[in-house]
Design a protein around this motif. Structure first.
Motif, mmCIF file in Angstrom:
data_model
loop_
_atom_site.group_PDB
_atom_site.id
_atom_site.type_symbol
_atom_site.label_atom_id
_atom_site.label_comp_id
_atom_site.label_asym_id
_atom_site.label_seq_id
_atom_site.Cartn_x
_atom_site.Cartn_y
_atom_site.Cartn_z
ATOM 1 N N ILE A 16 2.147 -3.745 3.890
ATOM 2 C CA ILE A 16 3.768 -2.689 3.686
ATOM 3 C C ILE A 16 3.379 -1.771 2.557
ATOM 4 O O ILE A 16 3.556 -0.262 2.920
ATOM 5 N N VAL A 17 2.869 -2.547 1.233
ATOM 6 C CA VAL A 17 2.813 -1.713 0.242
ATOM 7 C C VAL A 17 1.369 -0.470 0.026
ATOM 8 O O VAL A 17 1.345 0.145 -0.439
ATOM 9 N N SER A 18 0.690 -0.781 0.699
ATOM 10 C CA SER A 18 -0.985 -0.246 0.888
ATOM 11 C C SER A 18 -0.839 0.904 1.949
ATOM 12 O O SER A 18 -0.689 2.081 1.066
ATOM 13 N N GLU A 19 0.277 0.665 3.089
ATOM 14 C CA GLU A 19 0.688 2.040 4.030
ATOM 15 C C GLU A 19 1.684 2.741 2.834
ATOM 16 O O GLU A 19 1.550 4.033 3.269
ATOM 17 N N GLN A 20 2.950 1.844 1.889
ATOM 18 C CA GLN A 20 3.644 2.561 0.889
ATOM 19 C C GLN A 20 3.367 4.155 0.333
ATOM 20 O O GLN A 20 3.492 4.681 0.452
ATOM 21 N N ALA A 21 1.552 3.298 -0.373
ATOM 22 C CA ALA A 21 1.401 4.646 -1.563
ATOM 23 C C ALA A 21 0.617 5.102 -0.480
ATOM 24 O O ALA A 21 0.500 6.534 -1.089
ATOM 25 N N ARG A 22 0.198 4.533 0.414
ATOM 26 C CA ARG A 22 -1.410 5.847 1.523
ATOM 27 C C ARG A 22 0.303 6.855 1.617
ATOM 28 O O ARG A 22 -0.428 7.881 1.722
ATOM 29 N N ALA A 23 1.047 7.029 2.635
ATOM 30 C CA ALA A 23 1.784 7.660 2.776
ATOM 31 C C ALA A 23 2.535 8.835 1.907
ATOM 32 O O ALA A 23 2.871 9.249 1.881
ATOM 33 N N LEU A 24 2.892 7.704 0.176
ATOM 34 C CA LEU A 24 3.087 8.553 -1.219
ATOM 35 C C LEU A 24 1.986 9.812 -1.108
ATOM 36 O O LEU A 24 2.230 10.661 -1.414
#
Length: 515
Positions: A16-24
């Motif tokens: 979840i946090v990895s996808e959050q960072a990639r999206a940002l």
């Protein structure tokens, strides 16, 4: 909670946090975020304790974000939050230490109650005021101060706040675009966390976060308990533009009964008139990173693993900035915070520390008018010196411990701004000698192609006091900063002429052990 179940759920949280960072990172407008990864993303439980962080980012941001979530909620009140709300602040004492770093926090709701928060901090391209340099005389000259406010109220944008931000910055499209990327990353985190709860039949993540944080804290304390108890001292000296010196001094006390470490900065230099003062949260961020990256880097970085490390900061010191001290260039001192701690830890675990490196990245900001007369201001872009050597490996060249920020590729910079690079290559032989040599710095030369005067903000350090070797290793080479072939020491914001050229050699890292 058994180990298999915990590992499955933990892997989901990291996803979840990895996808959050990639999206940002992929939706950000500014090269400093999109290309360099000058950001942090974290997932928090309902008590605003950081449970998981994304790998992408910098310790200065992520460990400050760990404290910022609770600070925002203490200031605002979580009982006032509704679905669709988004909080924002860039208050240096609540978040990452200067106005450029904007923190956005989104509550995550499930069945009409908060089960967690998604947070992000990024370096924005501009925040008005003086710019990234160290020349402001107090914090109010440094830019727009955003107190804790709702950026979105139940899904509706705070139009008044957006208008204030747009009117106070030089690059409004980039700033508003990057804020949008932060908000979008929070929406993604909320969707994915609710999907995790659906998938595993959870009402919330309270039990999961408690298990992760408790295990992380106990594992960290176990590592500390294995160390010899006592107090160990370290000292690091940084030369600053203008010829002044900053002394960072630490006494690291290991309590191997309680399993905690206290870092006392007594003896550290007092506040500076330059904008290089460091707020406590940023000092804490890099101090804890020094300990964590040395003793137990494989453990998750969260509220639990950070809890056993405590700081004592003198009331009047450069690492405990008080209002209204200027602090826009706080990284210049803050990124050196690990080195006196590492020198102290070298007396305890000499095979696990690194020698002094170049420390702070050399930051550059340019502004002016392009050939068509259109105003431009770059976001900050960074250049690293050499990393200090390790017990079993050489230091890495052009990689700056302790930050994780990458350099923006010159091709991207030349495409984004009217800048042309004359050179960018490793400066061989600048790393210190030793059993393991320090990493080399790099040489960078550039000028602008506007044909008009332009503004330069840059903050080099270690121009005369090079990074020290460790345990008999040789010192790295000091840095060089020149304009039109002449050495320059005073690097506050200056007006440059159309044909002026800048040339830099970043410092080399210290060597480890006698050759």
């Amino acid at each position: 909670m058994d180990g298999v179940e915990l590992q499955i759920l933990w892997s989901n949280l990291i996803g979840i946090v990895s996808e959050q960072a990639r999206a940002l990172q992929r939706t950000a407008f500014s090269p400093i975020v999109r290309e360099a990864g000058d950001l942090a993303n974290g997932l928090f439980d309902e008590k605003a304790r950081m449970v998981a962080q994304a790998v992408t980012g910098t310790p200065g941001h992520i460990n400050s974000l760990a404290a910022a979530a609770r600070n925002l909620l203490d200031d605002f009140g979580d009982e006032e939050l509704k679905p669709g709300d988004v909080l924002i602040t860039n208050d240096p004492w609540m978040s990452a230490g200067h106005f450029f770093d904007v923190t956005v926090l989104s509550p995550i709701f499930r069945n009409d109650r908060i089960i967690g928060y998604a947070g992000s901090t990024i370096h924005h391209s501009d925040i008005g005021g003086y710019g990234i340099g160290s020349g402001a005389r107090d914090i109010h000259e440094e830019g727009l101060w955003i107190p804790t406010l709702k950026l979105y109220d139940q899904g509706e944008p705070n139009e008044t706040l957006f208008k204030i931000i747009r009117r106070n910055v030089r690059t409004p499209d980039a700033v508003i675009g990057d804020l949008g990327a932060q908000v979008a990353s929070g929406i993604i985190a909320a969707d994915r966390l609710n999907a995790l709860c659906d998938r595993y039949g959870l009402d919330d993540i309270a039990s999961l976060s408690e298990e992760i944080i408790t295990r992380s804290e106990e594992a960290t304390r176990d590592v500390i308990r294995k160390l010899p108890g006592g107090t160990y001292h370290g000292k690091s000296v940084i030369d600053m533009p203008g010829g002044s010196e900053i002394v960072l001094q630490t006494a690291v006390t290991v309590d191997n009964e309680k399993g905690d470490i206290v870092i006392d900065f007594e003896g550290t230099s007092g506040p500076s008139s330059m904008g290089i003062n460091v707020v406590p949260a940023y000092t804490h961020a890099y101090a804890t990173f020094a300990v964590r990256s040395t003793l137990n880097p494989e453990l998750p970085n969260n509220a639990g693993s950070l809890a056993p490390i405590r700081l004592k900061l003198p009331e009047s010191s450069i690492v405990n900035a008080k209002y209204p001290s200027p602090c826009n260039a706080r990284h210049v001192v803050g990124m050196h915070v690990p080195f006196p701690i590492l020198k102290a830890l070298a007396q305890v675990v000499p095979d696990q520390v690194v020698a002094e490196g170049s420390g702070a990245v050399w930051t550059i900001q340019i502004g002016g008018k392009d050939a068509d007369g259109k105003p431009f201001t770059s976001s900050m872009f960074n250049y690293s010196g050499g990393m200090g050597a390790r017990a079993g490996k050489p230091g890495i060249s052009a990689v700056c411990y302790p930050t994780g920020v990458s350099a923006v590729p010159v091709e991207v910079l030349e495409a984004s701004y009217p800048i042309v690079f004359k050179c960018k290559e490793l400066e061989h032989g600048t790393g210190g000698t030793g059993k393991q040599p320090g990493g080399d710095g790099q040489r960078i030369g550039y000028k602008l192609r506007t044909g008009q005067p332009w503004l330069l903000n840059t903050i080099p350090s270690r121009l005369s006091a090079p990074p020290e070797g460790l345990l008999g290793g040789g010192d790295g080479a000091a840095g060089v900063f020149q304009i039109n072939g002449e050495n320059v020491v005073d690097t506050r914001k200056r007006e440059m002429q159309p044909d002026d050229e800048v040339f830099m050699i970043t410092p080399g890292g210290g060597g480890y052990g006698a050759a």
